[in-house]
Scaffold this active site. Structure first.
Site, PDB file in Angstrom:
ATOM      1  N   HIS A 227       0.836  -1.205   0.000  1.00 45.21           N
ATOM      2  CA  HIS A 227       0.000   0.000   0.000  1.00 45.21           C
ATOM      3  C   HIS A 227       0.876   1.262   0.000  1.00 45.21           C
ATOM      4  CE1 HIS A 227      -3.690   2.304   1.269  1.00 45.21           C
ATOM      5  NE2 HIS A 227      -2.770   3.120   1.751  1.00 45.21           N
ATOM      6  N   GLU A 228       1.812   1.333   0.938  1.00 40.47           N
ATOM      7  CA  GLU A 228       2.649   2.538   1.056  1.00 40.47           C
ATOM      8  C   GLU A 228       3.597   2.682  -0.142  1.00 40.47           C
ATOM      9  OE1 GLU A 228       1.760   4.708   2.996  1.00 40.47           O
ATOM     10  OE2 GLU A 228       0.563   3.570   4.423  1.00 40.47           O
TER      11      GLU A 228
ATOM     12  N   HIS B  49       1.759   4.432  -2.904  1.00 38.47           N
ATOM     13  CA  HIS B  49       1.839   5.891  -2.743  1.00 38.47           C
ATOM     14  C   HIS B  49       3.201   6.412  -3.203  1.00 38.47           C
ATOM     15  CE1 HIS B  49      -1.898   6.570  -0.694  1.00 38.47           C
ATOM     16  NE2 HIS B  49      -1.589   5.872   0.382  1.00 38.47           N
TER      17      HIS B  49
ATOM     18  N   HIS C 267       3.688   6.371  -6.951  1.00 40.32           N
ATOM     19  CA  HIS C 267       2.842   7.409  -7.544  1.00 40.32           C
ATOM     20  C   HIS C 267       3.592   8.751  -7.479  1.00 40.32           C
ATOM     21  CE1 HIS C 267      -1.501   9.310  -7.668  1.00 40.32           C
ATOM     22  NE2 HIS C 267      -0.770   9.635  -8.704  1.00 40.32           N
TER      23      HIS C 267
END
Length: 598
Positions: free
Chosen positions: A387-388, A391, A394
């Site tokens: 998940h991190e 980020h 991105h």
């Protein structure tokens, strides 16, 4: 359980390399001094912004200053998060915060001055080739013009900023410092003090009596403060409505969505589409009731494990390998950056004494992103890692592709890249799972993500919409009114197979996100958009991957809705939410097949 180590005892390979941002504190101090100088220079442009060359120079200085402040702020706070008891970095963090406020105040004249220009002057500036790099900024200012006040009024609103934070600050102090919970019995029958951190652990207990006692103790504690907490939430709603009216918005909801240029139909669409799919949630509750083998399913049974004694031990090294394997569909470009992140000091891995809890991805333009973890060797931590890193990548692709102003993506888009990674990891794990109990464990884990991230956050979003509309219509929010609204929503969302215990009516009192109003819907829309992307990538392959990488490189260069639309996900329609619901339905079908449930 091993004792938590001191920061100095952690291995260098498990620490992030903040030296990549500033070699040492003296380098930080030099940049701080440079930023202070630049703050002093900004005022020279006041009164001159109708001149294209002056406006261009002002914007360039603003960008330079903003990047300095961002680097200083991010570094100081990440150092502080390594050990929050360390006074040197507490002081550095405070110093960076004050600088940020000072810079904001120094630049506060820019937007009102540009917007005070006659329309024809502003339109000419937008069309001026000299100002091409700032055209989007000027177009945004023009869009905001009806909601920006005079310079004096803007200064007054800026000065009441600290007062406006009072409801959230008071709630935070009540919730984290003053509110005390009673002792409850754990699985061993020992009396243990209930805390925020232990509450979910108690709700995940296999012992139903432990779950029930913790649940009732939690909400009884909030119930004793219901008048204060209702007043605090009411003050926050009143504050939002004050700002909406002061800035000429039709409602607090429209004000909250305006920054991202999100139509209110996206918000109402989410609620309406989820309402249509509530039978799926009710079907999951019926299945949960059957799997738990209970006559009645209660609210305190929502986190109870559905698969007995299934534990997945996943080391950090193994988690990195599995994450990389699951993200292969995104192609070599993506994987190369992922491996760079794993190996080049982006990640602070393990808990240490005083380290900030939780996990996040953060960074500053011009340096690589960073990820803070508190890794445990389990499935949840592996999903947190992917998940991190979603980020982080991105930010990496966005920063690499775009100039500073265009690289900053909105919060509306932020959860898409992180949740897509989770969806691909789950798809890979389910595809490679051969053991029925492991598969069931994964399916329930994923189904609960839909329950908590889509259904529950949409219920929160609906609650926020209702309470703001009530105050806008002149009603007051008594504790009884708040509790009734919240209780009725739980009845609607969980259905007839759930006994909606009366205690749950106080849950509104413990949700911190209600003080960052109209934010939670983004979890549900982000999850739906990511699920739609994942489905397209799995079904279509390279064309969908190309669209997705284009999305990552788009940063904030266009409106969020349009960035997603170009990449193949139209959040102005119910389609992505409906696609997410079809994935959820597929999970339920697999669970029902594995258990023989109808």
């Amino acid at each position: 359980m091993n004792a938590v180590v001191k920061r100095s005892e952690t291995k260098p390979e498990h620490r992030w390399k903040l030296e990549d941002m500033f070699a040492d504190q003296s380098a930080w101090e030099r940049e701080f001094a440079e930023a202070k100088k630049q703050i002093g220079k900004i005022a020279a442009f006041q009164g001159k912004l109708s001149d294209p060359s002056q406006l261009k120079a002002c914007f360039e200085l603003e960008d330079e200053l903003s990047q300095h402040v961002e680097r200083l702020y991010v570094y100081a706070n990440m150092r502080h998060h390594e050990d929050m008891a360390e006074p040197v970095y507490q002081a550095l963090s405070d110093k960076a915060k004050k600088l940020s406020v000072e810079a904001g105040e120094a630049q506060s004249f820019i937007t009102p001055e540009v917007l005070s220009l006659p329309d024809e002057t502003l339109n000419a500036l937008i069309e001026n080739p000299q100002l091409a790099p700032f055209r989007r900024t000027l177009e945004e200012m023009r869009r905001e013009k009806p909601h920006v006040l005079s310079q004096r009024e803007e200064m007054l609103l800026a000065q009441v900023g600290n007062i406006s934070q009072a409801p959230g600050t008071i709630f935070g102090m009540l919730n984290n410092a003053d509110l005390k919970f009673p002792k409850v019995k754990n699985e061993q029958g020992e009396e243990v003090e209930l805390t925020h951190g232990r509450y979910i652990q108690f709700l995940e207990s296999k012992n139903r009596e432990v779950r029930r006692e913790a649940f009732q103790a939690m909400y009884a504690s909030y119930g004793k403060l219901k008048n204060t907490l209702a007043s605090t939430l009411n003050a926050n709603v009143t504050k939002n409505i004050f700002y909406a009216r002061a800035r000429n918005y039709p409602s607090a909801l429209e004000m909250s969505l305006f920054g991202d240029n999100i139509p209110t139909t996206v918000y109402t669409n989410l609620i309406d589409t989820i309402h249509k799919h509530l039978p799926l949630m009710h079907r999951y509750m019926k299945l949960r009731k059957k799997l738990l083998g209970v006559d009645e399913l209660h609210m305190y049974d929502l986190f109870a494990p559905l698969v007995d004694e299934y534990k997945m031990d996943i080391s950090y090294e193994d988690a990195k390998t599995r994450v990389a394997q699951s993200l292969k569909p995104l192609g070599d470009t993506y994987l190369d950056v992922l491996q760079k992140g794993f190996g080049d000091g982006w990640i602070d891995v393990y808990e240490n004494e005083g380290k900030r809890s939780g996990a996040y991805s953060w960074g500053a333009y011009g340096t690589h992103p960073y990820v803070l973890l508190n890794h445990n060797d389990n499935l949840n931590s592996m999903f947190t890692l992917t998940h991190e890193m979603g980020h982080a990548l991105h930010s990496y692709f966005s920063d690499e592709a775009l100039p500073y102003r265009d690289a900053q993506y909105t919060i509306f888009l932020a959860e898409v890249a992180s949740t897509l990674n989770e969806a691909l990891l789950m798809h890979d794990m389910l595809g490679n799972s051969t053991e029925a109990r492991e598969k069931m464990y994964l399916l329930t884990y994923y189904a609960d993500q839909f329950r908590t991230t889509v259904f529950r956050q949409t219920m929160f979003a609906e609650f926020e919409k209702i309470i703001h509309e009530k105050v806008e219509q002149g009603d007051s929010l008594t504790p009884q009114e708040l509790s009734k609204i919240y209780y009725d929503l739980n009845k609607l969302y969980y259905g007839e197979d759930m006994v909606v215990d009366r205690d749950i009516e106080m849950e509104w009192a413990r949700i911190p996100h209600f003080y960052t109003s109209f934010y939670v819907y983004k979890y549900a829309t982000g999850f739906s958009a990511a699920t739609s992307f994942a489905k397209q990538i799995i079904d279509e392959g390279q064309p969908a991957v190309d669209r997705y990488l284009g999305f990552l490189k788009s940063g904030g260069s266009d409106y969020s809705i349009d960035i997603l639309k170009k990449a193949g996900v139209d959040m102005s329609s119910p389609e992505p939410i409906s696609q997410a619901m079809s994935v959820f339905e597929g999970l339920l079908e697999q669970m029902e097949q594995l258990t023989g449930a109808n």
